[in-house]
Design a protein around this motif. Structure first.
Motif, PDB file in Angstrom:
ATOM      1  N   GLN A 100       0.803  -1.223   0.000  1.00  0.00           N
ATOM      2  CA  GLN A 100       0.000   0.000   0.000  1.00  0.00           C
ATOM      3  C   GLN A 100       0.834   1.271   0.000  1.00  0.00           C
ATOM      4  O   GLN A 100       0.276   2.369  -0.033  1.00  0.00           O
ATOM      5  CB  GLN A 100      -0.977  -0.010   1.186  1.00  0.00           C
ATOM      6  N   GLY A 101       2.166   1.119   0.014  1.00  0.00           N
ATOM      7  CA  GLY A 101       2.997   2.289  -0.208  1.00  0.00           C
ATOM      8  C   GLY A 101       3.065   2.645  -1.677  1.00  0.00           C
ATOM      9  O   GLY A 101       3.624   3.677  -2.048  1.00  0.00           O
ATOM     10  N   ARG A 102       2.493   1.792  -2.522  1.00  0.00           N
ATOM     11  CA  ARG A 102       2.466   2.022  -3.967  1.00  0.00           C
ATOM     12  C   ARG A 102       1.058   2.434  -4.394  1.00  0.00           C
ATOM     13  O   ARG A 102       0.086   2.207  -3.686  1.00  0.00           O
ATOM     14  CB  ARG A 102       2.894   0.756  -4.709  1.00  0.00           C
ATOM     15  N   PHE A 103       0.961   3.025  -5.569  1.00  0.00           N
ATOM     16  CA  PHE A 103      -0.327   3.479  -6.083  1.00  0.00           C
ATOM     17  C   PHE A 103      -1.077   2.282  -6.655  1.00  0.00           C
ATOM     18  O   PHE A 103      -0.598   1.597  -7.561  1.00  0.00           O
ATOM     19  CB  PHE A 103      -0.118   4.550  -7.158  1.00  0.00           C
ATOM     20  N   ASN A 104      -2.273   2.033  -6.138  1.00  0.00           N
ATOM     21  CA  ASN A 104      -3.094   0.912  -6.593  1.00  0.00           C
ATOM     22  C   ASN A 104      -3.796   1.293  -7.900  1.00  0.00           C
ATOM     23  O   ASN A 104      -4.687   2.153  -7.915  1.00  0.00           O
ATOM     24  CB  ASN A 104      -4.119   0.550  -5.515  1.00  0.00           C
ATOM     25  N   LEU A 105      -3.428   0.634  -8.981  1.00  0.00           N
ATOM     26  CA  LEU A 105      -4.002   0.970 -10.287  1.00  0.00           C
ATOM     27  C   LEU A 105      -5.503   0.719 -10.343  1.00  0.00           C
ATOM     28  O   LEU A 105      -6.216   1.371 -11.120  1.00  0.00           O
ATOM     29  CB  LEU A 105      -3.295   0.172 -11.386  1.00  0.00           C
ATOM     30  N   ASN A 106      -5.999  -0.204  -9.562  1.00  0.00           N
ATOM     31  CA  ASN A 106      -7.448  -0.461  -9.548  1.00  0.00           C
ATOM     32  C   ASN A 106      -8.235   0.667  -8.896  1.00  0.00           C
ATOM     33  O   ASN A 106      -9.468   0.703  -8.990  1.00  0.00           O
ATOM     34  CB  ASN A 106      -7.750  -1.778  -8.833  1.00  0.00           C
TER      35      ASN A 106
END
Length: 305
Positions: A100-106
């Motif tokens: 969750q430190g990354r951008f969730n494309l969904n």
């Protein structure tokens, strides 16, 4: 005449003996090969079982962590990779990767509707990663299920014109590898995005204790990358105990542009990477885990990598 016949019989006997010896050697070789294949299959089964045990250990670790604290950050023990440790006739090691430190494309689609805020953030992130921001439009078309993007819609024409035609999925991505089917997302593009994006169930907030500067600069409008790097530098000495602490670390001019509900300091999703070796066989698996408070984390998928 009898000598000639005796000579022919002797030659025939020698040839027959040679053929029998060759056949016996071939049968022995085939039996040995079959034995090695059977042994490899048994080793592979044992290696898979060891890998699954490694994933189970990761699930226990995440459950215990949730029972002990409510803030996830880079300094936690579970964030340290486990080197290969010996097991009977093999070894196993691995690591947990917070997602969750990354951008969730969904997140680009919320309840079937395009999310303008997330699309704008994704455009900024793509630009920072060196990927044309226009690729976000193709991704939204792939995810969106409205009237223009259902099977037979305008965006399907590009996919149906391919040598091996297919339609847009019109549903959330399943994993990062599935991006390769979206128009404009080749292996090089995916490699550029991998450090900054994830594929999780829709609408997951960003954990600001793990987000790299590029992600922070993308989710905070008008925040320069250098300013995001300064925020990450402050985090290195002491993690953010709350979203409020993170907001206080930002320049005052951008604080009012944030959506606090899109941020968090607690993570639910993790990927467990496991390397297991048994006998002559080595296997590598990745598993997506979902943690819901102190409950035992769910295994959403597990696959070879």
């Amino acid at each position: 005449m009898r000598r000639k016949q005796a000579g022919i019989a002797l030659i025939t006997a020698v040839i027959t003996a040679a053929l029998v010896a060759a056949l016996a050697a071939w049968i022995a070789w085939r039996q040995q090969l079959w034995f090695f294949q059977l042994e490899n299959q048994l080793d592979q089964g044992q290696a898979r079982a060891i890998a699954y045990s490694g994933v189970q250990l990761a699930r226990f670790t995440l459950r215990d962590d949730a029972r002990n604290n409510q803030v996830d950050h880079l300094g936690e023990p579970w964030n340290v990779p486990i080197p290969a440790i010996p097991v009977e006739q093999g070894k196993v090691g691995g690591r947990l990767l917070e997602q969750q430190g990354r951008f969730n494309l969904n997140n680009l689609i919320s309840n079937g509707v395009a999310s303008d805020n997330d699309i704008a953030a994704c455009r900024r992130l793509f630009e920072l990663a060196g990927v044309p921001p226009q690729r976000v439009d193709a991704l939204v078309d792939w995810l969106d299920a409205d009237g223009e993007t259902r099977p037979g819609g305008a965006e399907d024409a590009a996919y149906l014109a391919l040598p091996q035609p297919y339609r847009a999925a019109n549903q959330p991505l399943t994993d990062l590898a599935s991006l390769v089917r979206v128009q404009g997302f080749d292996a090089e593009t995916i490699a550029r995005l991998t450090p900054f994006v994830s594929v999780l169930p829709p609408q997951t907030p960003i954990n600001v204790n793990f987000a790299p500067p590029e992600v922070i600069a993308a989710i905070v409008p008008e925040l320069a990358l250098a300013e995001a790097q300064a925020v990450v530098s402050r985090r290195a000495g002491r993690h953010f105990a709350s979203v409020g602490e993170f907001i206080a670390a930002l320049p005052e001019r951008v604080r009012g542009q944030l959506r606090p509900e899109a941020l968090t300091v607690q993570s639910r999703y993790f990927i467990s990477e496991v390397d297991a070796q048994f006998g002559r066989v080595t296997v590598r698996y990745a598993a997506l885990l979902e943690r819901n408070g102190p409950d035992f984390p769910r295994l959403l998928w597990m696959r070879r990598r």
